[in-house]
Design an enzyme around this catalytic site. Structure first.
Site, PDB file in Angstrom:
ATOM      1  N   LYS A 162       0.862  -1.187   0.000  1.00 57.90           N
ATOM      2  CA  LYS A 162       0.000   0.000   0.000  1.00 57.90           C
ATOM      3  C   LYS A 162       0.895   1.233   0.000  1.00 57.90           C
ATOM      4  O   LYS A 162       1.946   1.246   0.656  1.00 57.90           O
ATOM      5  CB  LYS A 162      -0.891  -0.018   1.241  1.00 57.90           C
ATOM      6  CG  LYS A 162      -1.894   1.135   1.329  1.00 57.90           C
ATOM      7  CD  LYS A 162      -2.801   0.997   2.559  1.00 57.90           C
ATOM      8  CE  LYS A 162      -3.823   2.115   2.638  1.00 57.90           C
ATOM      9  NZ  LYS A 162      -4.696   1.999   3.839  1.00 57.90           N
ATOM     10  N   SER A 193      -9.901   2.327   3.086  1.00 65.33           N
ATOM     11  CA  SER A 193      -8.987   3.051   2.242  1.00 65.33           C
ATOM     12  C   SER A 193      -8.049   2.167   1.420  1.00 65.33           C
ATOM     13  O   SER A 193      -7.505   2.632   0.426  1.00 65.33           O
ATOM     14  CB  SER A 193      -8.130   4.000   3.086  1.00 65.33           C
ATOM     15  OG  SER A 193      -7.263   3.264   3.934  1.00 65.33           O
ATOM     16  N   SER A 205     -10.232  -0.064   7.185  1.00 64.97           N
ATOM     17  CA  SER A 205      -9.600   0.117   5.871  1.00 64.97           C
ATOM     18  C   SER A 205      -8.961  -1.130   5.275  1.00 64.97           C
ATOM     19  O   SER A 205      -8.559  -1.111   4.112  1.00 64.97           O
ATOM     20  CB  SER A 205      -8.528   1.204   5.947  1.00 64.97           C
ATOM     21  OG  SER A 205      -9.123   2.471   5.908  1.00 64.97           O
TER      22      SER A 205
END
Lengths: 484, 95
Positions: free
Chosen positions: A76, A151, A175
């Protein structure tokens, strides 16, 4: 080759079925081909990936391979990667090449893993749909008119589309688990303090935790074996032995007690959604688990508590982004105040600015007790609910999200509606407990997630429970159309 | 808890965020809605409850007071918007 799991690739590489260079090349080509339509990557590090793959093949030839040597994955874009763009999904960091590696990245590098690049995300991890990314929204591989969740939407979509077998992610209020549910994959958020936060760009420091995005629970356990480590550079990291999470996956779950919180099976959750979760529970009963209704009476206060604690901490954490030492700077600032205000006003998107402002307000003189202190007190009540519940049950189960993947634009005009998307995941972060989402069914061809919440540092048990479910069912093997 | 537009401007200024005038109304609505959501907390009975800052109620770990970091000024300043002779450049602060 793209349908292989981390465990399969690890075994194949050890058996010499193919080299790391071969599978890395294969997946890089797949990213090039498919990601134009998905936007799950912000940066593809082709050159570095091939160099890492070559080094991994040499390491294996020299007899020093670990289970991860040569296995492709992605990070990420919230994790700092030395010399590689690390944007956190923001214009503010759109030119930021991190000067060091996050501990999580270092752990995977040391194990010999191959990173294909950095995945897209909501700006500074603030969002539940990936629509706040400066680099454009990620599309859900199951239906490209729908959001992947957020997210960590890039990590979830990349794994669901079989671009990588696994990716790192972070979870502050859901998330990892919510996008895992919306993309039909497995996502684990460990106990707060289990994985180092060093080099992971901070949003809400008392809630943020790094975890895993994979297709199978077995792969999640393999990722955890690398990610979980004590790190003295993170003062909130807990000094505690790391078990081999793969060694207990197949333990019997006969006699395990599952708690079902009445507050998580609400009338406004569609009957079809609830049915998928009930079916999963029935599967557990077949395997010999016992089910017990429980109550977490302060559940309704978790979203309000979160929207004080998280913005307050984010307003402090994001104050370092000021246009002076790194990141975006506005053109021709007329004085220092203008430099700060315009760099931040132009560099941050609307959702980030809203949260900074809520936080600044909650922490401002005269309001601290009414907001921040009050929220911290309610946070303890929420934790106490779980402590009480875990006296009687081993694992708590619920839906991961109130709905399957929704359409782009559906919730963007109403921040509060977007916030309620995390209604089942937020309490786990406030309490600091581990939580996981595994695919457990479908509604209108869209995946539905089952959330498993464990007691503190009981990751091995929820991984065990999740793995047994995946041995008995095939929801985790289903692929979006056109992806097979 | 409804915020007025001057409050929105004041909060933005405290947070060093430039918000365009045309957007103030939108922020006013959204921030008010968020604060309304948060106001549900006021109904919770928290008498005698200790605030919780860390999920595990951990305390700060201490270490010996010795130098552990190397100087990496050049490395860190490479990514700065503007530097000169090892300093970060900003508009003049003192006349």
């Amino acid at each position: 080759m793209h349908n292989k799991t981390i465990a399969e690739i690890s075994r194949d590489l050890a058996a010499g079925e193919y080299s790391s260079t071969e599978i890395t090349t294969d997946l890089l080509a797949r990213v090039k081909d498919l990601d134009k339509g998905l936007n799950s990557f912000i940066t593809v590090t082709e050159e570095q990936a091939l160099a890492q793959a070559k080094a991994a093949d040499e390491r294996r030839a020299a007899g020093n391979a670990t289970p991860w040597t040569g296995v492709p994955m992605a990070h990420k874009d919230i994790f700092c990667t030395k010399g590689v763009l690390t944007t956190c999904g923001s214009k503010m960091l759109s030119n930021f090449e991190a000067p060091y590696d996050a501990t999580v990245v270092e752990n995977f590098n040391n194990a010999g893993a191959v990173s294909l690049g950095k995945t897209n995300m909501d700006e500074f991890a603030m969002g539940s749909s990936n629509e706040t990314s400066y680099f454009g929204p990620v599309k859900n591989p199951w239906d490209t008119d729908r959001v992947p969740g957020g997210s960590s939407g890039g990590s979830a979509a990349a794994v669901a589309a079989r671009l990588v077998p696994g990716a790192t992610a972070t979870d502050t209020g859901g998330s990892i688990r919510q996008p895992a549910a919306l993309c039909g994959i497995t996502g684990l958020k460990p106990t707060y303090g289990r994985v180092s936060r060093w080099g992971m760009i901070a949003f809400a420091s008392s809630l943020d935790q790094a975890g895993t995005m994979t297709r199978t629970v077995e792969d999640s356990a393999m990722m955890m074996n690398v990610m979980a480590s004590f790190d003295k550079k993170d003062s909130t990291c807990v000094e505690r032995d790391v078990p081999d999470y793969t060694s207990t996956l197949n333990d019997s779950i006969e006699g395990m007690t599952i708690g079902l919180p009445t507050e998580y099976f609400r009338d406004d959750i569609s009957a079809e959604m609830q049915q998928q979760v009930r079916n999963a529970i029935a599967e557990y009963e077949k395997m010999g688990a016992k089910v017990k209704e429980i109550s977490l009476p302060n559940t309704h206060l978790s979203v309000p508590t979160y929207y004080v604690v998280a913005p307050a901490e984010c307003s402090a954490n994001l104050s370092r982004m000021d246009g002076v030492r790194f990141g975006y700077r506005c053109e021709d600032p007329k004085d220092i105040e203008d430099l700060y205000c315009r760099s931040r006003g132009e560099g941050f998107g609307n959702e980030v600015k809203r949260r900074i402002m809520v936080g600044a307000y909650a922490l401002s003189a005269g309001f601290y007790d009414a907001y921040y202190k009050k929220a911290q007190q309610v946070r303890r009540l929420i934790k106490n609910d779980f402590v009480e519940a875990f006296k009687d049950v081993d694992v708590i189960m619920s839906p991961t999200s109130p709905t399957p993947a929704f359409k782009f634009g559906e919730k963007t005009d109403d921040p509060v509606a977007m916030y309620l998307e995390d209604i089942f995941t937020i309490a786990t972060n406030l309490a600091g407990l581990p939580g996981m989402s595994v695919p457990c069914g479908q509604v209108n061809n869209l995946p539905v997630g089952l959330q498993l919440i464990g007691n503190y540092f009981d990751e091995a048990r929820i991984l065990n429970a999740g793995h047994k479910f995946q041995q008995a069912t095939d929801w985790h093997l289903k692929a979006p159309q056109g992806i097979e | 808890m409804a915020l007025d537009q001057d409050q929105v401007r004041k909060i933005a200024s405290l947070a060093r965020l430039q918000i365009d005038d045309g957007q103030i109304a939108e922020y006013q609505t959204n921030l008010t809605n968020i604060l309304d959501l948060v106001d549900q907390l006021s109904a919770a009975d928290t008498d005698g409850i200790d605030p919780m800052a860390h999920p595990l109620d951990a305390v700060q770990r201490l270490r010996a007071d010795v130098v552990t970091e190397e100087n990496q000024r050049e490395n860190f300043q490479k990514i700065a918007p503007a530097t000169e002779q090892g300093h970060y450049l900003v508009p003049r602060v003192v006349e």
